[in-house]
Design a protein around this motif. Structure first.
Motif, PDB file in Angstrom:
ATOM      1  N   HIS A 208       8.625 -15.766   1.879  1.00  0.00           N
ATOM      2  CA  HIS A 208       8.738 -15.974   3.318  1.00  0.00           C
ATOM      3  C   HIS A 208       9.725 -14.981   3.924  1.00  0.00           C
TER       4      HIS A 208
ATOM      5  N   ARG B  96      -0.327 -18.396   6.821  1.00  0.00           N
ATOM      6  CA  ARG B  96      -0.788 -18.201   5.450  1.00  0.00           C
ATOM      7  C   ARG B  96      -2.278 -18.495   5.372  1.00  0.00           C
TER       8      ARG B  96
ATOM      9  N   LYS C  89       0.126 -13.840   3.414  1.00  0.00           N
ATOM     10  CA  LYS C  89       1.092 -14.327   4.391  1.00  0.00           C
ATOM     11  C   LYS C  89       1.406 -13.227   5.397  1.00  0.00           C
TER      12      LYS C  89
END
Length: 363
Positions: A32, A73, A79
């Motif tokens: 992330h 995602r 992502k």
């Protein structure tokens, strides 16, 4: 696990599973953190606006106003940030650029770029698709009164007129099937058709589409829910609201649309039609604005799938209408609001996008 496993081995096994789960969570958090997208890679502000038809600040404001997660995602594990997904989608909507030519800019394969663009279009349509047809019914009485006064102040002579409606045709390549359904004899081309209702604040307050090219404006009007929305406003406020269209809408008074007659007119009627026609140009100006901001629709050879309801390509024109309205809200008006001396400014972007979420799947 065997029933005769010693207790100390069971405890060690659970500890190993817990450590493995914690390691997976840490890896996801690191992923992330590494999903970053810098808008500065597109050069100066002039270049950015030429590519995306909006400034960096406007793109950031639109991303903030939309209720989506900052990190998106896909099912395949790809992502990306919301800003990156919006930028990829806008590049595809602004011009039919091949993704293989922008792979270097985004650092992704053309397959990944295509999946991201499709994901963004379908997600935005599921959340805001009903806004294009449901916004008209949410306009308050006080705002409608401002619209009526703004049109009357510019010489509008139709009582209760609060907006203007017109049809548009988007040329498509000749489809492989149902050619006669999508062929428009008046324009002599294959196309899909829509009706747009524009109010003095510069917004497309109602979008009806997409319909086969053989459909007339009146047919689209009857198939859509424009009349039901206007009827609801009339019942709610007790006012005789109408919208004004060109000669193609003559005979639609039962649908609360006043059309410009061409025959059996005296001098007074001709002067009235001329005044209203000068105001009705606002619809054509907004249609031209949509095409100028998102000229993808002006390239017929890339529109061969617009007639297929299962294709994400079909969503591009409705989304172009949606983003045109968003830019009108951000810029506090356009040429239509200038035409009516800014008596009716559009709402803020947050107010415009504040609409009940849609239920069900997108088309």
């Amino acid at each position: 696990m065997p029933f005769n496993t010693p207790p100390h081995q069971i405890g060690a096994l659970f500890m190993a599973l817990q450590q493995q789960e914690e390691q997976q969570q840490q890896e996801e958090q690191q992923q992330h953190q590494t999903v970053q997208f810098d808008l500065s890679r597109f050069g100066a502000e002039e270049s950015f606006r030429e590519i995306f038809k909006m400034t960096r600040i406007e793109l950031h404001r639109i991303c903030q106003a939309m209720p989506f997660d900052g990190i998106q995602r896909l099912a395949c594990g790809i992502k990306f940030t919301l800003q990156e997904g919006m930028a990829i989608m806008l590049i595809k909507m602004v011009y039919p650029e091949r993704f293989c030519l922008v792979e270097v800019i985004f650092g992704r394969s053309k397959g990944a770029l295509s999946m991201i663009a499709t994901h963004m279009m379908r997600g935005i349509w599921r959340r805001f698709g009903r806004l294009l047809q449901g916004y008209l019914a949410t306009i308050r009485r006080e705002r409608l009164a401002v619209f009526v006064e703004a049109i009357a102040a510019k010489g509008g002579s139709v009582p209760g007129c609060f907006g203007f409606i017109d049809g548009t045709a988007i040329e498509i390549a000749r489809p492989g099937r149902d050619q006669e359904v999508y062929y428009n004899g008046h324009k002599r081309l294959h196309c899909i058709r829509s009706n747009l209702l524009v109010t003095p604040d510069g917004l497309i307050s109602h979008f009806s589409g997409l319909y086969p090219g053989s459909f007339h404006d009146v047919t689209i009007l009857r198939e859509s829910n424009v009349a039901e929305s206007i009827r609801g406003l009339r019942i709610r406020d007790g006012q005789d609201y109408v919208v004004y269209g060109d000669a193609g809408f003559v005979g639609c008074r039962g649908q609360y649309v006043e059309g410009a007659a061409r025959r059996n007119m005296n001098r007074f009627d001709q002067a009235e039609v001329t005044r209203m026609a000068s105001l009705r140009v606002s619809v054509e100006a907004i249609i031209g604005r949509v095409n100028a901001l998102f000229p993808f629709h002006n390239v017929p050879k890339h529109q061969h799938r617009l007639h297929d309801r299962n294709q994400a390509t079909r969503l591009k024109y409705p989304l172009a209408v949606l983003f045109t309205n968003c830019l009108t809200c951000l810029r506090r008006g356009n040429q239509v609001t200038s035409q009516f001396d800014s008596q009716a400014l559009p709402p803020t972007l947050e107010e415009y996008l504040q609409f009940p979420p849609a239920q069900g799947r997108a088309e």
